[in-house]
Design a protein around this motif. Sequence first.
Motif: not given
Length: 355
Positions: A48-74
Amino acid sequence: MKKAIGGIAAAVVGVPVGVISLVLGGAAADASAPQAAGQALGGLNLAQMPAAGRAYASWYVRSAAQCPQLSPAVLAAQGQQESGFDPDIGSSAGAVGIAQFLPSTYASYGEDSDGDGKTGPTDPEDAIMAQGRFMCSLIARAEKAGYPGQPIELALAGYNAGWGRVQQYGGVPPESFAAGQTYHYVRIIMATAKKWSHVGISGLGSGSGPDAVRRAYTELGTPYSWGGGSPGGPTVGFCGGGGGYLHGECVAAHTAGFDCSSLTQFAWWPSLKLPRTAADQYQATVSRPVGKGDLRPGDLLFWSKGGTGAIYHVALYYGDGKILHAPRTGKTVTIADLDGAMPAREYVGATRPGA
Protein backbone atom coordinates in the motif's frame (compact mmCIF):
# COMPACT_ATOMS: atom_id res chain seq x y z
CA MET A 1 9.19 20.11 10.19
CA LYS A 2 7.77 23.19 8.58
CA LYS A 3 7.45 26.31 10.67
CA ALA A 4 3.94 27.11 11.88
CA ILE A 5 2.42 30.08 13.66
CA GLY A 6 4.08 30.06 17.06
CA GLY A 7 5.06 26.42 16.76
CA ILE A 8 7.51 23.89 15.41
CA ALA A 9 6.02 22.69 12.16
CA ALA A 10 3.12 22.98 9.75
CA ALA A 11 1.45 20.29 7.73
CA VAL A 12 1.82 21.36 4.14
CA VAL A 13 3.48 24.79 4.06
CA GLY A 14 6.62 24.56 1.97
CA VAL A 15 5.90 21.09 0.60
CA PRO A 16 5.87 20.87 -3.21
CA VAL A 17 2.43 21.06 -4.79
CA GLY A 18 2.77 17.54 -6.13
CA VAL A 19 3.29 16.17 -2.66
CA ILE A 20 0.32 18.13 -1.29
CA SER A 21 -1.91 16.75 -4.04
CA LEU A 22 -0.79 13.22 -3.26
CA VAL A 23 -1.45 13.63 0.45
CA LEU A 24 -4.76 15.46 0.26
CA GLY A 25 -5.96 13.20 -2.51
CA GLY A 26 -5.77 10.13 -0.30
CA ALA A 27 -2.17 9.70 0.75
CA ALA A 28 -2.64 6.01 0.84
CA ALA A 29 -1.08 4.03 -1.92
CA ASP A 30 1.09 3.98 -4.95
CA ALA A 31 -1.54 3.14 -7.56
CA SER A 32 0.91 0.92 -9.37
CA ALA A 33 1.83 -1.07 -6.28
CA PRO A 34 0.70 -4.70 -6.37
CA GLN A 35 -2.00 -5.53 -3.85
CA ALA A 36 -0.34 -8.80 -2.94
CA ALA A 37 -0.75 -10.35 0.47
CA GLY A 38 2.48 -11.07 2.29
CA GLN A 39 4.26 -7.81 1.45
CA ALA A 40 4.72 -6.86 5.08
CA LEU A 41 7.51 -5.62 7.30
CA GLY A 42 7.07 -5.02 10.99
CA GLY A 43 3.36 -4.37 10.65
CA LEU A 44 3.68 -2.21 7.52
CA ASN A 45 1.66 -3.13 4.46
CA LEU A 46 4.35 -2.45 1.87
CA ALA A 47 2.00 -3.07 -1.02
CA GLN A 48 0.00 0.00 0.00
CA MET A 49 3.03 2.29 0.32
CA PRO A 50 4.69 4.30 -2.46
CA ALA A 51 8.11 3.11 -3.55
CA ALA A 52 9.82 6.10 -1.94
CA GLY A 53 8.37 5.11 1.44
CA ARG A 54 9.16 1.41 1.05
CA ALA A 55 12.82 2.32 0.68
CA TYR A 56 12.84 3.50 4.30
CA ALA A 57 10.37 0.95 5.73
CA SER A 58 12.91 -0.85 7.91
CA TRP A 59 13.95 2.45 9.51
CA TYR A 60 10.37 3.37 10.32
CA VAL A 61 9.99 -0.04 11.99
CA ARG A 62 13.18 0.50 13.96
CA SER A 63 12.23 4.04 14.95
CA ALA A 64 8.76 3.03 16.13
CA ALA A 65 10.32 0.49 18.49
CA GLN A 66 11.65 3.35 20.63
CA CYS A 67 8.36 3.56 22.55
CA PRO A 68 5.37 1.18 22.63
CA GLN A 69 2.78 3.79 21.67
CA LEU A 70 4.30 4.38 18.24
CA SER A 71 3.63 2.36 15.12
CA PRO A 72 5.76 2.20 11.95
CA ALA A 73 2.69 3.13 9.91
CA VAL A 74 2.17 6.40 11.80
CA LEU A 75 5.82 7.41 11.39
CA ALA A 76 5.81 6.48 7.70
CA ALA A 77 2.56 8.35 7.08
CA GLN A 78 4.05 11.32 8.88
CA GLY A 79 7.13 11.07 6.66
CA GLN A 80 4.97 11.28 3.56
CA GLN A 81 3.04 14.25 4.92
CA GLU A 82 6.20 16.10 5.92
CA SER A 83 8.36 15.56 2.86
CA GLY A 84 6.96 12.98 0.46
CA PHE A 85 10.00 10.91 1.59
CA ASP A 86 12.38 13.39 -0.05
CA PRO A 87 15.57 13.62 2.06
CA ASP A 88 16.72 16.74 0.20
CA ILE A 89 13.61 18.87 0.58
CA GLY A 90 13.74 22.16 2.45
CA SER A 91 11.32 24.90 3.45
CA SER A 92 11.47 28.68 3.55
CA ALA A 93 11.39 28.43 7.35
CA GLY A 94 14.64 26.47 7.39
CA ALA A 95 13.23 22.99 8.00
CA VAL A 96 15.07 20.31 6.07
CA GLY A 97 15.12 16.62 5.30
CA ILE A 98 12.75 13.70 5.26
CA ALA A 99 11.31 14.56 8.69
CA GLN A 100 11.50 18.36 8.14
CA PHE A 101 13.52 19.18 11.22
CA LEU A 102 14.71 22.62 12.11
CA PRO A 103 18.44 22.16 12.83
CA SER A 104 17.91 23.46 16.38
CA THR A 105 15.24 20.82 17.07
CA TYR A 106 17.27 18.07 15.46
CA ALA A 107 20.16 18.89 17.79
CA SER A 108 18.02 17.72 20.72
CA TYR A 109 16.96 14.40 19.20
CA GLY A 110 19.43 13.47 16.46
CA GLU A 111 22.37 11.10 16.64
CA ASP A 112 24.37 8.87 14.34
CA SER A 113 21.86 6.03 14.29
CA ASP A 114 23.09 4.44 11.07
CA GLY A 115 26.72 4.38 12.21
CA ASP A 116 28.17 6.16 9.18
CA GLY A 117 30.18 8.57 11.30
CA LYS A 118 28.04 11.62 10.66
CA THR A 119 24.59 12.88 11.47
CA GLY A 120 22.20 15.68 10.55
CA PRO A 121 18.60 16.37 9.58
CA THR A 122 19.36 15.66 5.91
CA ASP A 123 20.61 12.16 6.73
CA PRO A 124 17.32 10.26 6.21
CA GLU A 125 18.07 7.29 8.46
CA ASP A 126 19.23 9.47 11.33
CA ALA A 127 16.31 11.85 10.82
CA ILE A 128 13.75 9.02 10.92
CA MET A 129 15.19 7.80 14.21
CA ALA A 130 15.14 11.37 15.58
CA GLN A 131 11.53 11.69 14.39
CA GLY A 132 10.63 8.68 16.54
CA ARG A 133 12.46 10.04 19.58
CA PHE A 134 10.71 13.38 19.26
CA MET A 135 7.33 11.70 18.83
CA CYS A 136 7.95 9.51 21.89
CA SER A 137 8.68 12.61 23.96
CA LEU A 138 5.49 14.27 22.71
CA ILE A 139 3.43 11.15 23.44
CA ALA A 140 4.77 11.17 27.01
CA ARG A 141 3.63 14.78 27.34
CA ALA A 142 0.24 13.92 25.87
CA GLU A 143 -0.32 11.03 28.27
CA LYS A 144 0.63 13.17 31.25
CA ALA A 145 -1.59 16.05 30.11
CA GLY A 146 -4.68 13.87 29.71
CA TYR A 147 -6.24 16.10 27.05
CA PRO A 148 -9.15 14.65 25.02
CA GLY A 149 -8.09 12.59 22.04
CA GLN A 150 -5.60 9.83 21.45
CA PRO A 151 -2.07 10.56 22.73
CA ILE A 152 -0.69 9.81 19.26
CA GLU A 153 -2.97 12.47 17.75
CA LEU A 154 -1.92 15.01 20.36
CA ALA A 155 1.72 14.18 19.67
CA LEU A 156 1.22 14.67 15.93
CA ALA A 157 -0.38 18.03 16.62
CA GLY A 158 2.58 18.98 18.81
CA TYR A 159 5.03 17.93 16.11
CA ASN A 160 3.19 20.07 13.60
CA ALA A 161 2.19 23.19 15.53
CA GLY A 162 4.28 23.04 18.67
CA TRP A 163 3.24 21.67 22.03
CA GLY A 164 2.29 25.16 23.16
CA ARG A 165 -0.62 25.13 20.73
CA VAL A 166 -1.84 21.80 22.08
CA GLN A 167 -1.75 23.31 25.56
CA GLN A 168 -3.51 26.44 24.34
CA TYR A 169 -6.43 24.49 22.90
CA GLY A 170 -6.41 21.64 25.41
CA GLY A 171 -6.09 19.13 22.59
CA VAL A 172 -5.60 19.05 18.83
CA PRO A 173 -6.05 22.64 17.57
CA PRO A 174 -9.38 23.14 15.81
CA GLU A 175 -9.87 23.57 12.09
CA SER A 176 -10.04 27.32 12.61
CA PHE A 177 -6.39 27.41 13.72
CA ALA A 178 -3.82 28.18 10.99
CA ALA A 179 -6.31 27.55 8.17
CA GLY A 180 -6.79 23.98 9.34
CA GLN A 181 -3.16 22.95 8.80
CA THR A 182 -2.69 21.07 12.05
CA TYR A 183 -6.24 19.72 12.17
CA HIS A 184 -5.91 18.17 8.71
CA TYR A 185 -2.29 17.11 9.30
CA VAL A 186 -3.43 14.86 12.14
CA ARG A 187 -6.46 13.50 10.30
CA ILE A 188 -4.53 12.73 7.10
CA ILE A 189 -1.70 10.95 8.89
CA MET A 190 -4.04 8.82 10.99
CA ALA A 191 -6.09 7.84 7.93
CA THR A 192 -2.96 7.01 5.93
CA ALA A 193 -1.48 5.01 8.79
CA LYS A 194 -4.60 2.88 9.01
CA LYS A 195 -4.27 2.03 5.32
CA TRP A 196 -0.58 1.25 5.65
CA SER A 197 -0.92 -0.94 8.75
CA HIS A 198 -0.47 -4.68 8.35
CA VAL A 199 -1.17 -6.90 5.40
CA GLY A 200 -4.78 -7.79 4.71
CA ILE A 201 -6.68 -10.51 6.51
CA SER A 202 -8.14 -12.29 3.50
CA GLY A 203 -6.21 -15.45 4.34
CA LEU A 204 -8.11 -16.10 7.57
CA GLY A 205 -10.67 -18.31 5.88
CA SER A 206 -14.42 -18.28 6.29
CA GLY A 207 -16.76 -18.79 9.20
CA SER A 208 -17.89 -16.97 12.30
CA GLY A 209 -14.45 -16.92 13.95
CA PRO A 210 -12.62 -15.30 11.02
CA ASP A 211 -15.56 -12.93 10.58
CA ALA A 212 -15.18 -11.86 14.22
CA VAL A 213 -11.49 -11.13 13.63
CA ARG A 214 -12.29 -9.12 10.52
CA ARG A 215 -14.83 -7.05 12.44
CA ALA A 216 -12.37 -6.34 15.25
CA TYR A 217 -9.62 -5.62 12.72
CA THR A 218 -11.55 -2.55 11.53
CA GLU A 219 -10.94 -1.02 14.98
CA LEU A 220 -7.14 -1.22 14.96
CA GLY A 221 -5.81 1.98 16.50
CA THR A 222 -8.98 2.72 18.46
CA PRO A 223 -8.11 3.79 22.03
CA TYR A 224 -8.58 1.60 25.06
CA SER A 225 -11.33 2.99 27.26
CA TRP A 226 -12.17 1.30 30.57
CA GLY A 227 -15.90 0.52 30.50
CA GLY A 228 -16.17 1.86 26.96
CA GLY A 229 -17.38 0.08 23.87
CA SER A 230 -20.56 -1.70 22.86
CA PRO A 231 -21.80 -4.04 20.14
CA GLY A 232 -22.36 -0.90 18.07
CA GLY A 233 -18.81 0.42 18.33
CA PRO A 234 -16.58 2.64 20.50
CA THR A 235 -18.13 4.63 23.35
CA VAL A 236 -16.84 6.80 26.18
CA GLY A 237 -15.94 4.81 29.27
CA PHE A 238 -15.65 5.60 32.98
CA CYS A 239 -13.27 5.20 35.90
CA GLY A 240 -13.73 2.80 38.77
CA GLY A 241 -11.97 0.13 40.73
CA GLY A 242 -8.61 1.58 39.72
CA GLY A 243 -9.43 1.34 36.01
CA GLY A 244 -9.63 4.16 33.49
CA TYR A 245 -6.87 6.29 35.01
CA LEU A 246 -3.59 7.35 33.45
CA HIS A 247 -1.03 9.25 35.52
CA GLY A 248 -3.77 10.01 38.02
CA GLU A 249 -6.16 11.39 35.41
CA CYS A 250 -9.51 9.78 34.57
CA VAL A 251 -8.97 9.52 30.82
CA ALA A 252 -11.70 6.95 30.18
CA ALA A 253 -14.40 9.52 30.90
CA HIS A 254 -13.49 11.45 27.76
CA THR A 255 -12.07 8.66 25.57
CA ALA A 256 -14.29 6.85 23.08
CA GLY A 257 -12.99 3.33 22.62
CA PHE A 258 -13.12 -0.27 23.79
CA ASP A 259 -11.91 -2.24 26.75
CA CYS A 260 -10.82 -5.84 26.26
CA SER A 261 -14.20 -7.53 26.63
CA SER A 262 -16.26 -4.94 24.80
CA LEU A 263 -13.94 -5.45 21.81
CA THR A 264 -14.49 -9.21 21.79
CA GLN A 265 -18.21 -8.68 22.30
CA PHE A 266 -18.24 -6.22 19.38
CA ALA A 267 -16.24 -8.65 17.22
CA TRP A 268 -18.63 -11.59 17.68
CA TRP A 269 -21.85 -9.57 17.54
CA PRO A 270 -24.44 -10.30 16.19
CA SER A 271 -23.59 -13.88 15.16
CA LEU A 272 -23.03 -14.60 18.85
CA LYS A 273 -24.17 -12.21 21.57
CA LEU A 274 -21.40 -12.62 24.13
CA PRO A 275 -21.91 -11.17 27.62
CA ARG A 276 -20.12 -7.94 28.51
CA THR A 277 -17.25 -8.84 30.85
CA ALA A 278 -14.22 -11.06 30.36
CA ALA A 279 -15.22 -13.27 33.31
CA ASP A 280 -18.74 -13.74 31.96
CA GLN A 281 -17.43 -14.46 28.47
CA TYR A 282 -15.25 -17.20 29.93
CA GLN A 283 -18.18 -18.76 31.75
CA ALA A 284 -20.32 -18.56 28.62
CA THR A 285 -17.75 -20.41 26.49
CA VAL A 286 -15.77 -22.58 28.95
CA SER A 287 -17.59 -25.73 27.79
CA ARG A 288 -15.60 -25.48 24.53
CA PRO A 289 -11.93 -25.28 25.62
CA VAL A 290 -9.14 -25.08 23.05
CA GLY A 291 -5.49 -25.99 23.49
CA LYS A 292 -2.75 -23.62 22.31
CA GLY A 293 -1.86 -25.98 19.51
CA ASP A 294 -5.40 -25.96 18.13
CA LEU A 295 -6.17 -22.26 18.16
CA ARG A 296 -8.17 -20.82 15.28
CA PRO A 297 -8.96 -17.20 14.35
CA GLY A 298 -11.73 -15.83 16.55
CA ASP A 299 -11.05 -18.06 19.56
CA LEU A 300 -11.10 -16.26 22.91
CA LEU A 301 -8.01 -16.26 25.13
CA PHE A 302 -8.16 -15.42 28.83
CA TRP A 303 -5.78 -14.25 31.57
CA SER A 304 -6.27 -14.19 35.34
CA LYS A 305 -4.35 -13.26 38.47
CA GLY A 306 -6.07 -15.94 40.54
CA GLY A 307 -7.61 -18.80 38.62
CA THR A 308 -10.82 -18.82 36.63
CA GLY A 309 -12.60 -16.81 39.30
CA ALA A 310 -10.43 -13.73 38.73
CA ILE A 311 -10.21 -13.36 34.96
CA TYR A 312 -9.20 -9.84 34.00
CA HIS A 313 -8.36 -9.95 30.28
CA VAL A 314 -9.69 -11.47 27.08
CA ALA A 315 -8.37 -11.34 23.52
CA LEU A 316 -9.16 -12.73 20.09
CA TYR A 317 -6.81 -15.20 18.45
CA TYR A 318 -5.70 -13.53 15.21
CA GLY A 319 -3.68 -16.35 13.71
CA ASP A 320 0.02 -17.11 13.23
CA GLY A 321 0.73 -16.93 16.97
CA LYS A 322 -0.79 -13.48 17.38
CA ILE A 323 -3.74 -11.98 19.23
CA LEU A 324 -5.92 -8.96 18.49
CA HIS A 325 -6.91 -7.12 21.65
CA ALA A 326 -7.45 -3.89 23.56
CA PRO A 327 -4.54 -4.04 26.06
CA ARG A 328 -5.01 -1.33 28.70
CA THR A 329 -5.48 2.38 29.34
CA GLY A 330 -3.09 4.45 27.27
CA LYS A 331 -2.89 1.82 24.52
CA THR A 332 -4.94 1.16 21.41
CA VAL A 333 -6.52 -1.88 19.78
CA THR A 334 -3.58 -3.76 18.35
CA ILE A 335 -2.17 -7.06 17.11
CA ALA A 336 0.54 -8.58 19.29
CA ASP A 337 2.44 -11.83 19.78
CA LEU A 338 0.49 -14.22 21.98
CA ASP A 339 3.51 -15.21 24.03
CA GLY A 340 4.56 -11.66 24.87
CA ALA A 341 1.35 -9.67 25.00
CA MET A 342 0.39 -10.61 28.56
CA PRO A 343 2.17 -12.34 31.47
CA ALA A 344 2.57 -16.00 30.51
CA ARG A 345 2.01 -17.19 34.09
CA GLU A 346 -1.45 -15.57 34.10
CA TYR A 347 -2.70 -17.30 30.95
CA VAL A 348 -5.79 -19.37 31.80
CA GLY A 349 -6.62 -20.87 28.44
CA ALA A 350 -8.75 -20.43 25.34
CA THR A 351 -12.30 -21.21 24.32
CA ARG A 352 -14.13 -21.42 21.00
CA PRO A 353 -17.37 -19.47 20.91
CA GLY A 354 -20.20 -21.23 19.12
CA ALA A 355 -22.21 -19.30 16.58
